[in-house]
Design an enzyme around this catalytic site. Structure first.
Site, PDB file in Angstrom:
ATOM      1  N   LYS A 121       0.842  -1.203   0.000  1.00 32.40           N
ATOM      2  CA  LYS A 121       0.000   0.000   0.000  1.00 32.40           C
ATOM      3  C   LYS A 121       0.878   1.254   0.000  1.00 32.40           C
ATOM      4  CE  LYS A 121      -3.859  -2.383   2.238  1.00 32.40           C
ATOM      5  NZ  LYS A 121      -4.565  -2.725   3.482  1.00 32.40           N
ATOM      6  N   GLN A 160      -4.054  -1.270   9.693  1.00 33.22           N
ATOM      7  CA  GLN A 160      -4.165  -2.618   9.130  1.00 33.22           C
ATOM      8  C   GLN A 160      -4.781  -3.578  10.147  1.00 33.22           C
ATOM      9  OE1 GLN A 160      -3.482  -3.319   5.940  1.00 33.22           O
ATOM     10  NE2 GLN A 160      -3.990  -5.490   6.142  1.00 33.22           N
ATOM     11  N   ASP A 163     -10.479   3.473   4.607  1.00 31.71           N
ATOM     12  CA  ASP A 163     -10.933   2.083   4.593  1.00 31.71           C
ATOM     13  C   ASP A 163     -12.461   2.001   4.598  1.00 31.71           C
ATOM     14  OD1 ASP A 163      -9.119  -0.073   4.481  1.00 31.71           O
ATOM     15  OD2 ASP A 163      -8.376   0.358   6.499  1.00 31.71           O
TER      16      ASP A 163
END
Ligand code: GUN
Length: 318
Positions: free
Chosen positions: A54, A98, A121
């Site tokens: 990412k 994460q 997200d």
């Protein structure tokens, strides 16, 4: 019948190229460089790879990219303090923590601490609620990627029957909302669902996000179905080497499906591409303007329409 593979690597590459053009425009017209902060707690090997990927792609499209690698025993309060600092840092447009987090950390306390306008997200209940209500929102990246892949092979989803296996907040639930909004009749299934094979056989589109290697068999599929495999499972190949496999028994499925995503190289790259797209959306919408490249900055309604490449992908695939 041999299924046509849907090349997620190629499609994601076009999305990343578009994001890079948007970033260049933002810099030129507004002197804005989107910033993405990625937080990893612990050193789980798979999560470490995802976070590095990412961050690398964020840099490649021209973002400022920061990685925060915290030790596995970090106190929850320390993580919350970092998030507060990122929330008020104006150079940061997107914050991603994460998952999964170690068990001593309350995942919801962390996700709810993220400023919803930087929640790239789309996991904050504020954004999940707005998505469910049909309001503009930051939408989880994997469902956006799955919808885009489907739209590259079928332009009108109205009336199609879809089964989504897996009911997670990351994939299954938001994807069911997006597909319902697109006119599909969606059945949300899980491993325990009775008659899962028959449900799949009745479906024009099968999406599996169950995390169970080889779950979806070839004879579960309607001939010509679109099969989207979100699973990433560790397995061993015939020589004893480790490999990644999806939830779908790929070789069997290619004999029945019309279109199928491979693992790896299907959904995975789309998740990263939409993380970048969401970061541009956050950078733009939290400052209250629209990009001239993109008049309709409504992620929910135009998540695929905004990517004109979708139509090009459709032509390239068919
Ligand atoms: N873990 C698995 N998928 C994801 C994702 O899309 N975002 C985050 N933050 N963690 C994940």
């Amino acid at each position: 019948m041999t299924a046509i593979p849907i090349n997620g690597n190629a499609i994601a590459g076009r999305i990343r190229a578009r994001v890079a053009r948007e970033v260049a425009l933002l810099k030129r017209q507004r002197d804005i460089t989107p910033g993405l902060a990625v937080v990893l707690v612990g050193d789980d090997p798979a999560s470490s790879v995802y976070v590095r990927t990412k961050a690398r792609h964020a840099q490649a499209v021209g973002f400022t990219s920061q990685q925060f690698l915290l030790p596995v025993h970090v106190a929850e309060t320390e993580l919350l303090t970092l998030i507060q600092a990122l929330n008020i840092d104006d150079s940061v447009d997107g914050i991603l923590v994460q998952l999964p987090l170690p068990s001593h950390i309350d995942r919801w306390r962390v996700l709810e601490a993220i400023d919803p306008s930087k929640d790239v997200d789309g996991f904050h209940p504020y954004n999940a609620g707005r998505l469910a209500a049909g309001r503009p929102a930051l939408v989880p990246c994997t469902p956006l990627g799955v919808l885009h892949l489907i739209k590259t092979v079928v332009s009108d989803l109205n009336g199609l029957d879809v089964v989504v296996i897996g009911r997670s907040n990351i994939v299954g639930k938001p994807l069911a909302v997006l597909l319902g909004d697109a006119g599909c009749t969606v059945t949300g299934a899980q491993l325990q669902t009775r008659n899962l094979p028959d449900l799949c056989r009745q479906s024009d589109i099968v999406v599996s996000a169950a995390g169970s290697a080889g779950l979806v068999r070839g004879d579960w599929l309607k001939p010509g179905a679109i099969v989207i495999d979100v699973g990433i499972n560790r397995a061993i190949d015939s020589t004893g080497a480790p490999k990644l496999v999806g939830d779908v028994a790929f070789t069997e499925a290619t004999k029945r499906a019309g279109y199928i995503t491979p693992v790896p190289g299907g959904v995975g790259p789309m998740t990263v591409a939409y993380l970048l797209a969401n970061t541009v959306s956050a950078a733009v919408s939290r400052r209250g303007f629209q990009l001239s490249l993109d008049h309709e900055h409504d992620q929910v309604r135009s998540s695929c329409r905004r990517w004109q490449d979708c139509a090009a992908d459709l032509q390239a695939t068919t």
